[in-house]
Design a protein around this motif. Structure first.
Motif, PDB file in Angstrom:
ATOM      1  N   ARG B 156      -1.667  74.885  53.469  1.00  0.00           N
ATOM      2  CA  ARG B 156      -2.907  74.851  52.848  1.00  0.00           C
ATOM      3  C   ARG B 156      -3.150  75.840  51.793  1.00  0.00           C
ATOM      4  NH1 ARG B 156      -0.516  70.729  53.158  1.00  0.00           N
ATOM      5  NH2 ARG B 156      -0.887  68.076  53.316  1.00  0.00           N
ATOM      6  N   GLY B 157      -3.164  76.976  52.523  1.00  0.00           N
ATOM      7  CA  GLY B 157      -3.826  78.733  51.701  1.00  0.00           C
ATOM      8  C   GLY B 157      -5.032  78.468  52.236  1.00  0.00           C
ATOM      9  N   LEU B 158      -5.621  77.758  53.230  1.00  0.00           N
ATOM     10  CA  LEU B 158      -7.616  78.364  53.539  1.00  0.00           C
ATOM     11  C   LEU B 158      -7.380  79.328  54.238  1.00  0.00           C
ATOM     12  CD1 LEU B 158      -9.016  74.322  54.382  1.00  0.00           C
ATOM     13  CD2 LEU B 158      -9.694  76.166  52.450  1.00  0.00           C
ATOM     14  N   PHE B 159      -6.321  79.571  54.985  1.00  0.00           N
ATOM     15  CA  PHE B 159      -6.556  80.242  55.426  1.00  0.00           C
ATOM     16  C   PHE B 159      -5.491  81.385  55.791  1.00  0.00           C
ATOM     17  CE2 PHE B 159      -9.428  78.216  57.829  1.00  0.00           C
ATOM     18  CZ  PHE B 159     -10.452  79.063  58.113  1.00  0.00           C
ATOM     19  N   ASP B 160      -5.138  82.447  55.827  1.00  0.00           N
ATOM     20  CA  ASP B 160      -4.216  83.821  55.688  1.00  0.00           C
ATOM     21  C   ASP B 160      -3.385  83.560  57.212  1.00  0.00           C
ATOM     22  OD1 ASP B 160      -3.827  83.931  53.164  1.00  0.00           O
ATOM     23  OD2 ASP B 160      -5.032  85.479  53.115  1.00  0.00           O
ATOM     24  N   GLU B 161      -4.087  83.590  58.140  1.00  0.00           N
ATOM     25  CA  GLU B 161      -3.747  84.015  59.523  1.00  0.00           C
ATOM     26  C   GLU B 161      -4.045  82.915  60.603  1.00  0.00           C
ATOM     27  OE1 GLU B 161      -4.887  87.600  61.072  1.00  0.00           O
ATOM     28  OE2 GLU B 161      -4.579  88.692  58.955  1.00  0.00           O
ATOM     29  N   LEU B 162      -3.114  83.248  61.445  1.00  0.00           N
ATOM     30  CA  LEU B 162      -3.256  81.260  62.822  1.00  0.00           C
ATOM     31  C   LEU B 162      -4.354  81.510  63.304  1.00  0.00           C
ATOM     32  CD1 LEU B 162       0.155  80.083  63.976  1.00  0.00           C
ATOM     33  CD2 LEU B 162      -1.568  79.325  62.399  1.00  0.00           C
ATOM     34  N   ALA B 163      -4.290  83.203  63.753  1.00  0.00           N
ATOM     35  CA  ALA B 163      -5.860  83.413  64.605  1.00  0.00           C
ATOM     36  C   ALA B 163      -7.487  83.260  64.311  1.00  0.00           C
ATOM     37  CB  ALA B 163      -5.657  84.776  64.830  1.00  0.00           C
ATOM     38  N   ASP B 164      -7.243  83.081  62.243  1.00  0.00           N
ATOM     39  CA  ASP B 164      -8.855  83.058  62.106  1.00  0.00           C
ATOM     40  C   ASP B 164      -8.410  81.853  62.167  1.00  0.00           C
ATOM     41  OD1 ASP B 164      -9.149  85.454  61.148  1.00  0.00           O
ATOM     42  OD2 ASP B 164      -8.606  84.737  59.361  1.00  0.00           O
ATOM     43  N   SER B 165      -7.674  80.689  61.679  1.00  0.00           N
ATOM     44  CA  SER B 165      -7.617  79.619  61.128  1.00  0.00           C
ATOM     45  C   SER B 165      -7.874  78.285  62.647  1.00  0.00           C
ATOM     46  CB  SER B 165      -7.087  78.161  60.789  1.00  0.00           C
ATOM     47  OG  SER B 165      -5.416  78.803  61.833  1.00  0.00           O
ATOM     48  N   THR B 166      -7.349  78.682  63.879  1.00  0.00           N
ATOM     49  CA  THR B 166      -7.447  78.608  65.377  1.00  0.00           C
ATOM     50  C   THR B 166      -9.030  78.610  65.441  1.00  0.00           C
ATOM     51  OG1 THR B 166      -5.270  79.100  65.786  1.00  0.00           O
ATOM     52  CG2 THR B 166      -6.828  78.834  67.038  1.00  0.00           C
ATOM     53  N   ARG B 167      -9.556  80.052  65.486  1.00  0.00           N
ATOM     54  CA  ARG B 167     -11.141  79.958  65.519  1.00  0.00           C
ATOM     55  C   ARG B 167     -11.940  79.470  65.489  1.00  0.00           C
ATOM     56  NH1 ARG B 167     -13.754  84.275  68.136  1.00  0.00           N
ATOM     57  NH2 ARG B 167     -15.719  83.087  68.935  1.00  0.00           N
ATOM     58  N   PHE B 168     -11.387  79.452  63.369  1.00  0.00           N
ATOM     59  CA  PHE B 168     -11.961  78.362  62.665  1.00  0.00           C
ATOM     60  C   PHE B 168     -12.041  76.843  63.800  1.00  0.00           C
ATOM     61  CE2 PHE B 168     -12.274  74.838  59.161  1.00  0.00           C
ATOM     62  CZ  PHE B 168     -13.468  74.993  58.547  1.00  0.00           C
ATOM     63  N   LEU B 169     -11.337  76.215  63.863  1.00  0.00           N
ATOM     64  CA  LEU B 169     -11.039  74.713  64.244  1.00  0.00           C
ATOM     65  C   LEU B 169     -11.779  74.615  65.221  1.00  0.00           C
ATOM     66  CD1 LEU B 169      -7.805  73.339  62.858  1.00  0.00           C
ATOM     67  CD2 LEU B 169     -10.137  73.028  62.364  1.00  0.00           C
ATOM     68  N   MET B 170     -11.842  75.946  66.589  1.00  0.00           N
ATOM     69  CA  MET B 170     -12.687  76.183  67.919  1.00  0.00           C
ATOM     70  C   MET B 170     -14.195  75.925  67.388  1.00  0.00           C
ATOM     71  SD  MET B 170     -10.504  77.851  70.908  1.00  0.00           S
ATOM     72  CE  MET B 170     -11.308  77.403  71.977  1.00  0.00           C
ATOM     73  N   ASP B 171     -14.795  76.668  66.572  1.00  0.00           N
ATOM     74  CA  ASP B 171     -16.516  77.201  66.255  1.00  0.00           C
ATOM     75  C   ASP B 171     -16.695  75.973  65.492  1.00  0.00           C
ATOM     76  OD1 ASP B 171     -16.529  79.310  67.123  1.00  0.00           O
ATOM     77  OD2 ASP B 171     -16.463  80.566  65.585  1.00  0.00           O
ATOM     78  N   LEU B 172     -15.660  74.986  64.769  1.00  0.00           N
ATOM     79  CA  LEU B 172     -16.270  73.788  63.790  1.00  0.00           C
ATOM     80  C   LEU B 172     -16.448  72.678  64.865  1.00  0.00           C
ATOM     81  CD1 LEU B 172     -16.863  72.692  61.672  1.00  0.00           C
ATOM     82  CD2 LEU B 172     -13.946  72.385  61.394  1.00  0.00           C
ATOM     83  N   SER B 173     -15.476  72.893  66.032  1.00  0.00           N
ATOM     84  CA  SER B 173     -15.672  71.742  67.438  1.00  0.00           C
ATOM     85  C   SER B 173     -16.909  71.960  67.489  1.00  0.00           C
ATOM     86  CB  SER B 173     -15.009  71.483  68.365  1.00  0.00           C
ATOM     87  OG  SER B 173     -13.503  71.243  68.040  1.00  0.00           O
ATOM     88  N   ASP B 174     -17.606  73.334  68.504  1.00  0.00           N
ATOM     89  CA  ASP B 174     -18.902  74.038  68.731  1.00  0.00           C
ATOM     90  C   ASP B 174     -20.352  73.348  68.114  1.00  0.00           C
ATOM     91  OD1 ASP B 174     -17.367  74.391  71.393  1.00  0.00           O
ATOM     92  OD2 ASP B 174     -16.932  76.638  70.602  1.00  0.00           O
TER      93      ASP B 174
END
Lengths: 228, 228
Positions: B156-174
């Motif tokens: 969807r273009g919100l992130f360029d890199e998987l590492a960033d979007s994964t980290r974003f989702l983990m931090d969101l859960s926390d």
């Protein structure tokens, strides 16, 4: 009066009372360091302090009140440590500078474990098992420390506006409440992570990366508001 | 066999079993909607489903397992809702576009309450009272959904890199684990906030502001990496 209480004289002055309370908090922290929240009981604390459970009740109403006071003490220590940061050491004009500031903040927060360890239990467990007057007193102190902390971050140049630094600190507390248990799994969680390859991240590194994203995000949003 | 069980036939097929489990999760959710975590007991769930406690045990091992499955179901629903977002509606090139995306994401997360409500109890309470095999199965599903969700955010273009979007989702859960209880205080917490003037923020608005800071922060840090 039990045998233990004969040697553990009840505190008379305010100063003595604070010393006793500090001893109770130290004992509780050492129980947490060696085990987990489940090992913290009034009996275990009394035994370590060297007094009876009845004597403990002169100082605190429940084990949750002790944990709440321990959390507050850790906030106080963090605020003191933040005051000690040399303003000249912070360069907030560049992303590299904000990364260095995040590094320093993360190390400081990680070295005051009770902020994360008890923050994780604060709203769902600790705060629901204390007397209202105790909670009110603690909330008052938290409000005061939040105000001091927010002002400090503005003075140090990390934020331009108090509203932003206050919000940053509140979000940081919420984030840490989730991050601490995720980075400090209990045995069954560790076993499940191992079997499935679920990552267990470092508390301090996660904090550092999170703080960098937050500081950069706030800074850019502020610049955009100034431009428009 | 109790009177209730005579009308509540045990599920034979896998499909029947899933239907039963869905009914158990719905009953648990309605108990949570009306009260709090403390009202969720196996007896209360059995009564609402219309079966015996013994019959419940054919489907789940403990109330914590039910809550874990309810949390997983809510993650599944959020992932489905994210897939439904029209890619054309997202403009990730500007801060205004990222704010609009945060708005949409926050509304979606807030409408799936169990993500926050159970996320707050997940690591400290729920995960420590389940069978290892149940936790392993759930962690596997979470890993799969995290991978799907991260890929989706990149598509969807919100992130360029998987590492960033994964980290974003983990931090969101926390973050949500701390934000939900802070924005949904219990009576004693509400009373203490009222007496001291401690702010009780809106869950959805806090999420939206947090998501904006995060998305902007990640984007700027990525651009800086590309420049250097």
């Amino acid at each position: 009066m039990t045998e233990e209480d004969r040697t553990y004289q009840r505190a008379r002055t305010r100063e003595q009372k604070n010393q006793r309370l500090d001893g109770i908090l130290d004992a509780t922290r050492s129980i947490l360091d060696e085990g987990s929240y489940h090992d913290v009981t009034l009996s275990a604390i009394a035994e370590r302090v060297g007094c009876s459970r009845a004597n403990l009740s002169h100082y605190v109403g429940s084990k949750e009140e002790i944990l709440l006071l321990l959390y507050i003490r850790s906030l106080r220590e963090i605020l003191e440590a933040m005051k000690g940061i040399d303003p000249g050491s912070l360069d907030v004009s560049s992303i590299t500078g904000l990364e260095a500031a995040s590094d320093a903040l993360a190390a400081m927060l990680a070295s005051h474990r009770d902020f994360g360890r008890l923050g994780a239990l604060l709203t769902s467990i600790i705060e629901t098992n204390v007397r209202l007057e105790c909670l009110v007193e603690c909330k008052r102190e938290i409000i005061g420390m939040m105000a001091d902390g927010s002002s400090l971050l503005v003075e140090r140049g990390l934020f331009d506006e108090l509203a932003d630094s206050t919000r940053f600190l509140m979000d940081l507390s919420d984030y840490v409440a989730g991050l601490y248990p995720a980075t400090h799994p209990l045995p069954i969680q560790r076993a499940a992570c191992k079997e499935t390859g679920y990552p267990i991240l470092s508390y301090e590194e996660s904090l550092r990366d999170f703080l960098t994203v937050q500081l950069v995000g706030y800074k850019v949003l502020k610049e955009k508001r100034d431009d428009s």
